[in-house]
Enzyme design. Sequence first.
Site, short mmCIF file in Angstrom:
data_model
loop_
_atom_site.label_atom_id
_atom_site.label_comp_id
_atom_site.label_asym_id
_atom_site.label_seq_id
_atom_site.Cartn_x
_atom_site.Cartn_y
_atom_site.Cartn_z
N ASP A 9 0.78 -1.25 0.00
CA ASP A 9 0.00 0.00 0.00
C ASP A 9 0.82 1.30 0.00
O ASP A 9 0.51 2.22 0.77
CB ASP A 9 -0.97 0.01 1.20
CG ASP A 9 -1.98 -1.13 1.16
OD1 ASP A 9 -1.95 -1.92 0.21
OD2 ASP A 9 -2.79 -1.22 2.11
N LYS A 107 -7.06 -4.93 -3.07
CA LYS A 107 -7.80 -5.49 -1.93
C LYS A 107 -8.71 -4.44 -1.33
O LYS A 107 -8.46 -3.24 -1.49
CB LYS A 107 -6.82 -6.02 -0.88
CG LYS A 107 -5.90 -4.93 -0.35
CD LYS A 107 -4.87 -5.50 0.59
CE LYS A 107 -3.98 -4.40 1.16
NZ LYS A 107 -4.69 -3.41 1.99
N CYS A 152 -1.91 -3.02 7.63
CA CYS A 152 -1.83 -3.91 6.46
C CYS A 152 -0.54 -4.72 6.41
O CYS A 152 -0.56 -5.88 6.00
CB CYS A 152 -2.06 -3.11 5.19
SG CYS A 152 -3.78 -2.53 5.09
C1 VGL Z 1 -4.54 0.46 5.82
C2 VGL Z 1 -6.12 1.30 7.24
C3 VGL Z 1 -7.09 1.20 6.27
C4 VGL Z 1 -3.11 0.08 5.61
C5 VGL Z 1 -5.50 0.34 4.83
O1 VGL Z 1 -2.66 0.05 4.44
O2 VGL Z 1 -2.42 -0.19 6.62
N1 VGL Z 1 -4.87 0.93 7.02
N2 VGL Z 1 -6.77 0.72 5.06
#
Ligand code: VGL
Length: 199
Positions: A9, A107, A152
């Site tokens: 991410d 995702k 994540c």
């Molecule tokens: C994430 C919170 C919500 C992350 C993704 O990438 O850690 N955290 N969505």
Amino acid sequence: MTKALIVIDVQNDFCPGGKLAVEGGDEIIARINALMSEFEVVVLTQDWHPAGHSSFASSHEGAAAFTQIHMEYGVQTLWPDHCVQGSKGAEFHADLAVDRAQMVIRKGFRAAVDSYSAFFENDHKITTGLAGYLRDRGVEELTFVGLATDFCVAWSALDAAKLGFKVTVLEGACRAIDLDGSLAAARDAMRAAGVTLEH
Ligand code: VGL
Ligand code: ZN
């Protein structure tokens, strides 16, 4: 032993100026780019939510971001709207060497279930298909980097260990949200699961 780098991410919304900015989120990018050439397999994950996703506080009347609610599949933290499909915030950071990646796993695209992990959605049942991809490519060792360490990255590393991969998290190439001790809890859980934490 085939090794994969899993980059979690590294998207605009998790970097400074983004909707769910992680402090120093952009500081890790140069190191991640440099690491890519050390791995036969490079995978990127991309948080990819439809507008109105159930993990957004704005989807729950009167609910504030960074609080928790109970969903059918368990406790869910509510977040500011982030990584909405097709938005600038959902794009990878412009400095990330995306051309080096062989696979991009999206995702969190199902409105009713969040997905922190690169392997399973937050119900721990629905698979993203990543484990099958890695096994088909003969991968046995995984190194995780990216955002955020305590959500994540940690959830992905924990699932990977459960799935039988040899797992390392390079904490120096990750940054954390650290909500109410979530970083310490994530580190304890990873260590207990046999994940190697390196800097
Ligand atoms: C994430 C919170 C919500 C992350 C993704 O990438 O850690 N955290 N969505
Ligand atoms: Zn998300």
